[in-house]
Design a protein around this motif. Structure first.
Motif, PDB file in Angstrom:
ATOM      1  N   PHE A   1       1.086  -1.346  -0.251  1.00  0.00           N
ATOM      2  CA  PHE A   1       0.012   0.023  -0.268  1.00  0.00           C
ATOM      3  C   PHE A   1       0.446   1.227  -0.026  1.00  0.00           C
ATOM      4  O   PHE A   1       0.475   2.684   0.377  1.00  0.00           O
ATOM      5  CB  PHE A   1      -0.839  -0.063   1.267  1.00  0.00           C
ATOM      6  CG  PHE A   1      -2.155  -0.874   1.277  1.00  0.00           C
ATOM      7  CD1 PHE A   1      -2.761  -1.205   0.179  1.00  0.00           C
ATOM      8  CD2 PHE A   1      -2.132  -1.888   1.975  1.00  0.00           C
ATOM      9  CE1 PHE A   1      -3.933  -2.057  -0.018  1.00  0.00           C
ATOM     10  CE2 PHE A   1      -3.085  -2.721   2.313  1.00  0.00           C
ATOM     11  CZ  PHE A   1      -3.552  -3.439   1.071  1.00  0.00           C
ATOM     12  N   GLY A   2       1.848   1.212   0.066  1.00  0.00           N
ATOM     13  CA  GLY A   2       2.676   2.587   0.159  1.00  0.00           C
ATOM     14  C   GLY A   2       3.023   2.682   1.282  1.00  0.00           C
ATOM     15  O   GLY A   2       3.082   4.492   1.306  1.00  0.00           O
ATOM     16  N   VAL A   3       2.420   2.096   2.503  1.00  0.00           N
ATOM     17  CA  VAL A   3       3.159   3.046   3.643  1.00  0.00           C
ATOM     18  C   VAL A   3       4.129   3.356   4.200  1.00  0.00           C
ATOM     19  O   VAL A   3       5.134   1.653   4.550  1.00  0.00           O
ATOM     20  CB  VAL A   3       1.716   2.201   4.651  1.00  0.00           C
ATOM     21  CG1 VAL A   3       2.423   2.851   5.935  1.00  0.00           C
ATOM     22  CG2 VAL A   3       0.232   2.710   4.424  1.00  0.00           C
ATOM     23  N   ASP A   4       4.602   4.102   4.662  1.00  0.00           N
ATOM     24  CA  ASP A   4       6.063   4.450   5.325  1.00  0.00           C
ATOM     25  C   ASP A   4       6.180   4.035   6.470  1.00  0.00           C
ATOM     26  O   ASP A   4       5.807   4.572   7.543  1.00  0.00           O
ATOM     27  CB  ASP A   4       6.484   5.994   5.035  1.00  0.00           C
ATOM     28  CG  ASP A   4       7.602   6.191   5.177  1.00  0.00           C
ATOM     29  OD1 ASP A   4       8.330   5.483   5.412  1.00  0.00           O
ATOM     30  OD2 ASP A   4       7.911   7.230   5.415  1.00  0.00           O
ATOM     31  N   ASN A   5       7.127   3.057   6.519  1.00  0.00           N
ATOM     32  CA  ASN A   5       7.098   2.256   7.837  1.00  0.00           C
ATOM     33  C   ASN A   5       9.052   2.338   7.877  1.00  0.00           C
ATOM     34  O   ASN A   5       9.884   0.991   8.791  1.00  0.00           O
ATOM     35  CB  ASN A   5       7.068   0.261   7.886  1.00  0.00           C
ATOM     36  CG  ASN A   5       7.493  -0.351   6.378  1.00  0.00           C
ATOM     37  OD1 ASN A   5       8.284   0.322   5.820  1.00  0.00           O
ATOM     38  ND2 ASN A   5       7.742  -1.517   6.915  1.00  0.00           N
ATOM     39  N   SER A   6       9.856   3.335   7.166  1.00  0.00           N
ATOM     40  CA  SER A   6      11.116   3.313   7.616  1.00  0.00           C
ATOM     41  C   SER A   6      11.525   3.288   9.141  1.00  0.00           C
ATOM     42  O   SER A   6      12.667   2.811   9.172  1.00  0.00           O
ATOM     43  CB  SER A   6      11.654   4.624   6.525  1.00  0.00           C
ATOM     44  OG  SER A   6      11.034   5.376   6.833  1.00  0.00           O
ATOM     45  N   THR A   7      10.597   3.750   9.737  1.00  0.00           N
ATOM     46  CA  THR A   7      11.164   4.148  10.557  1.00  0.00           C
ATOM     47  C   THR A   7      10.837   3.365  11.897  1.00  0.00           C
ATOM     48  O   THR A   7      11.395   2.943  13.437  1.00  0.00           O
ATOM     49  CB  THR A   7      10.548   5.814  11.303  1.00  0.00           C
ATOM     50  OG1 THR A   7       9.065   5.310  11.522  1.00  0.00           O
ATOM     51  CG2 THR A   7      10.475   6.867  10.958  1.00  0.00           C
ATOM     52  N   ARG A   8      10.793   1.933  11.100  1.00  0.00           N
ATOM     53  CA  ARG A   8      10.437   0.912  12.241  1.00  0.00           C
ATOM     54  C   ARG A   8      11.263   0.052  12.360  1.00  0.00           C
ATOM     55  O   ARG A   8      11.325  -1.590  12.154  1.00  0.00           O
ATOM     56  CB  ARG A   8       8.569  -0.360  11.478  1.00  0.00           C
ATOM     57  CG  ARG A   8       8.099  -1.172  12.209  1.00  0.00           C
ATOM     58  CD  ARG A   8       7.290  -1.701  11.859  1.00  0.00           C
ATOM     59  NE  ARG A   8       6.250  -2.914  12.607  1.00  0.00           N
ATOM     60  CZ  ARG A   8       6.577  -4.542  12.349  1.00  0.00           C
ATOM     61  NH1 ARG A   8       7.149  -4.687  11.387  1.00  0.00           N
ATOM     62  NH2 ARG A   8       5.929  -4.556  12.658  1.00  0.00           N
ATOM     63  N   GLU A   9      12.524   0.146  12.866  1.00  0.00           N
ATOM     64  CA  GLU A   9      13.828   0.023  13.216  1.00  0.00           C
ATOM     65  C   GLU A   9      13.724  -1.366  14.325  1.00  0.00           C
ATOM     66  O   GLU A   9      13.862  -2.437  14.074  1.00  0.00           O
ATOM     67  CB  GLU A   9      14.628  -0.069  13.675  1.00  0.00           C
ATOM     68  CG  GLU A   9      15.043   1.456  12.298  1.00  0.00           C
ATOM     69  CD  GLU A   9      16.137   2.300  12.936  1.00  0.00           C
ATOM     70  OE1 GLU A   9      16.984   2.356  13.771  1.00  0.00           O
ATOM     71  OE2 GLU A   9      16.936   2.960  12.201  1.00  0.00           O
ATOM     72  N   LYS A  10      12.706  -1.527  15.757  1.00  0.00           N
ATOM     73  CA  LYS A  10      12.267  -1.905  15.723  1.00  0.00           C
ATOM     74  C   LYS A  10      10.749  -2.573  16.076  1.00  0.00           C
ATOM     75  O   LYS A  10      10.183  -1.555  15.648  1.00  0.00           O
ATOM     76  CB  LYS A  10      13.110  -1.901  17.449  1.00  0.00           C
ATOM     77  CG  LYS A  10      14.359  -1.777  17.812  1.00  0.00           C
ATOM     78  CD  LYS A  10      15.737  -3.057  17.207  1.00  0.00           C
ATOM     79  CE  LYS A  10      16.142  -3.230  17.807  1.00  0.00           C
ATOM     80  NZ  LYS A  10      17.497  -4.917  18.585  1.00  0.00           N
ATOM     81  N   HIS A  11      10.063  -3.429  17.050  1.00  0.00           N
ATOM     82  CA  HIS A  11       9.039  -3.531  17.096  1.00  0.00           C
ATOM     83  C   HIS A  11       8.159  -3.047  18.001  1.00  0.00           C
ATOM     84  O   HIS A  11       9.432  -2.107  19.820  1.00  0.00           O
ATOM     85  CB  HIS A  11       7.917  -4.750  17.224  1.00  0.00           C
ATOM     86  CG  HIS A  11       8.814  -5.767  16.172  1.00  0.00           C
ATOM     87  ND1 HIS A  11       7.838  -6.154  15.543  1.00  0.00           N
ATOM     88  CD2 HIS A  11       9.668  -6.703  15.691  1.00  0.00           C
ATOM     89  CE1 HIS A  11       8.244  -7.259  14.800  1.00  0.00           C
ATOM     90  NE2 HIS A  11       9.056  -6.943  14.784  1.00  0.00           N
ATOM     91  N   GLY A  12       7.684  -1.318  18.182  1.00  0.00           N
ATOM     92  CA  GLY A  12       6.857  -0.891  18.767  1.00  0.00           C
ATOM     93  C   GLY A  12       5.535  -1.189  19.165  1.00  0.00           C
ATOM     94  O   GLY A  12       5.081  -0.509  18.056  1.00  0.00           O
ATOM     95  N   ALA A  13       4.966  -1.005  20.504  1.00  0.00           N
ATOM     96  CA  ALA A  13       3.610  -1.183  20.393  1.00  0.00           C
ATOM     97  C   ALA A  13       2.577   0.239  19.515  1.00  0.00           C
ATOM     98  O   ALA A  13       1.900   0.163  18.623  1.00  0.00           O
ATOM     99  CB  ALA A  13       3.364  -1.065  21.662  1.00  0.00           C
ATOM    100  N   LEU A  14       3.382   1.148  19.689  1.00  0.00           N
ATOM    101  CA  LEU A  14       2.487   2.744  19.106  1.00  0.00           C
ATOM    102  C   LEU A  14       2.265   2.368  18.016  1.00  0.00           C
ATOM    103  O   LEU A  14       1.897   2.811  17.126  1.00  0.00           O
ATOM    104  CB  LEU A  14       2.421   3.313  20.041  1.00  0.00           C
ATOM    105  CG  LEU A  14       1.856   5.383  19.567  1.00  0.00           C
ATOM    106  CD1 LEU A  14       0.579   4.773  20.184  1.00  0.00           C
ATOM    107  CD2 LEU A  14       2.680   6.552  20.670  1.00  0.00           C
ATOM    108  N   LEU A  15       3.766   2.330  17.025  1.00  0.00           N
ATOM    109  CA  LEU A  15       4.269   2.937  15.775  1.00  0.00           C
ATOM    110  C   LEU A  15       3.971   2.124  14.882  1.00  0.00           C
ATOM    111  O   LEU A  15       2.580   2.492  14.111  1.00  0.00           O
ATOM    112  CB  LEU A  15       6.399   2.551  15.987  1.00  0.00           C
ATOM    113  CG  LEU A  15       6.320   2.897  14.440  1.00  0.00           C
ATOM    114  CD1 LEU A  15       5.963   3.922  13.605  1.00  0.00           C
ATOM    115  CD2 LEU A  15       7.730   3.215  14.001  1.00  0.00           C
TER     116      LEU A  15
END
Length: 229
Positions: A140-154
């Motif tokens: 879907f082209g959703v930016d997840n570039s900040t998802r280096e670690k699993h975080g519940a809120l992110l």
């Protein structure tokens, strides 16, 4: 319609083996639109954080030591979610842990049918295709570039975007179902256009009307314009 997009992070895979929740993140949606309200809480699991879990979540024993235990935040969490539908990726996992923690401290469990599983929804929409959160972000082209670690809120924020794409975009009903019945003259979703109190003036010039009449006259008595008056 109020929905809560929710994610948890845990020390492992099975609460029955002593694993616990270490983080809860949630995002509120109203009629498929984010409201800006969120819930985020780190939780002391009252047990050591396994090395493999630390590598996934980046949450260590020292960081979690001064965080509240689940008993201290359980009621607050239930108050935030209220009666809303829960939107969860791989809902069976999170619901299993949430209900274990809730029952452990004497709070009511969450009925499983309150959860909408986006993993199952993705597999239904795209049979045979990868359905992980990362795979859906790519689709879907959703930016997840900040998802280096699993975080519940992110992860909840990312899942909210993915969920809205799964159900047809940010405004799948274009807002029509939410029209105010006092303005529409009926129940929401039953709006019908009304005639204008004053018809709009014609924009056709006399020359255009004459040219049209001459053209129709050449078509003979069967012309559709003549049949319709």
């Amino acid at each position: 319609m109020r929905e809560i997009v929710l994610d948890t992070e845990t020390t492992g895979f099975e609460p029955s083996e002593g694993h616990r929740i270490v983080e809860i993140g949630a995002v509120e949606l109203m009629n498929h639109m984010p409201t800006g309200r969120t819930y985020h809480q780190y939780i002391n699991p009252e047990r050591p954080m396994p090395v493999e879990a630390f590598e996934v979540h980046g949450l260590g024993d020292e960081f979690l030591r001064d965080k509240p235990v689940f008993r201290a935040i359980g009621s607050e969490f239930l108050a935030f979610i209220g009666e809303a539908r829960l939107v969860i990726h791989n809902a069976a996992f999170d619901m299993k842990f949430l209900n274990f923690e809730l029952k452990r401290v004497g709070l009511p469990a969450l009925p499983f049918d309150r959860a909408l599983d986006t993993l199952a929804l993705a597999r239904q929409r795209f049979p045979g295709a990868p359905a992980s959160l990362d795979a859906l972000c790519r689709r879907f082209g959703v930016d997840n570039s900040t998802r280096e670690k699993h975080g519940a809120l992110l992860d909840s924020e990312i899942l909210a975007e993915v969920y809205l794409e799964l159900v047809g975009g940010r405004q799948p009903d274009f807002g029509l179902a939410r029209l105010d019945s006092s303005r529409s003259g009926g129940e929401a979703g039953e709006w019908r256009p009304r005639p204008r109190p004053t018809p709009l003036p014609s924009r056709i010039t006399e020359e255009e009307a004459a040219a049209h009449a001459a053209f129709v006259a050449k078509l003979g008595d069967g012309a559709i314009w003549l049949k319709r008056g």
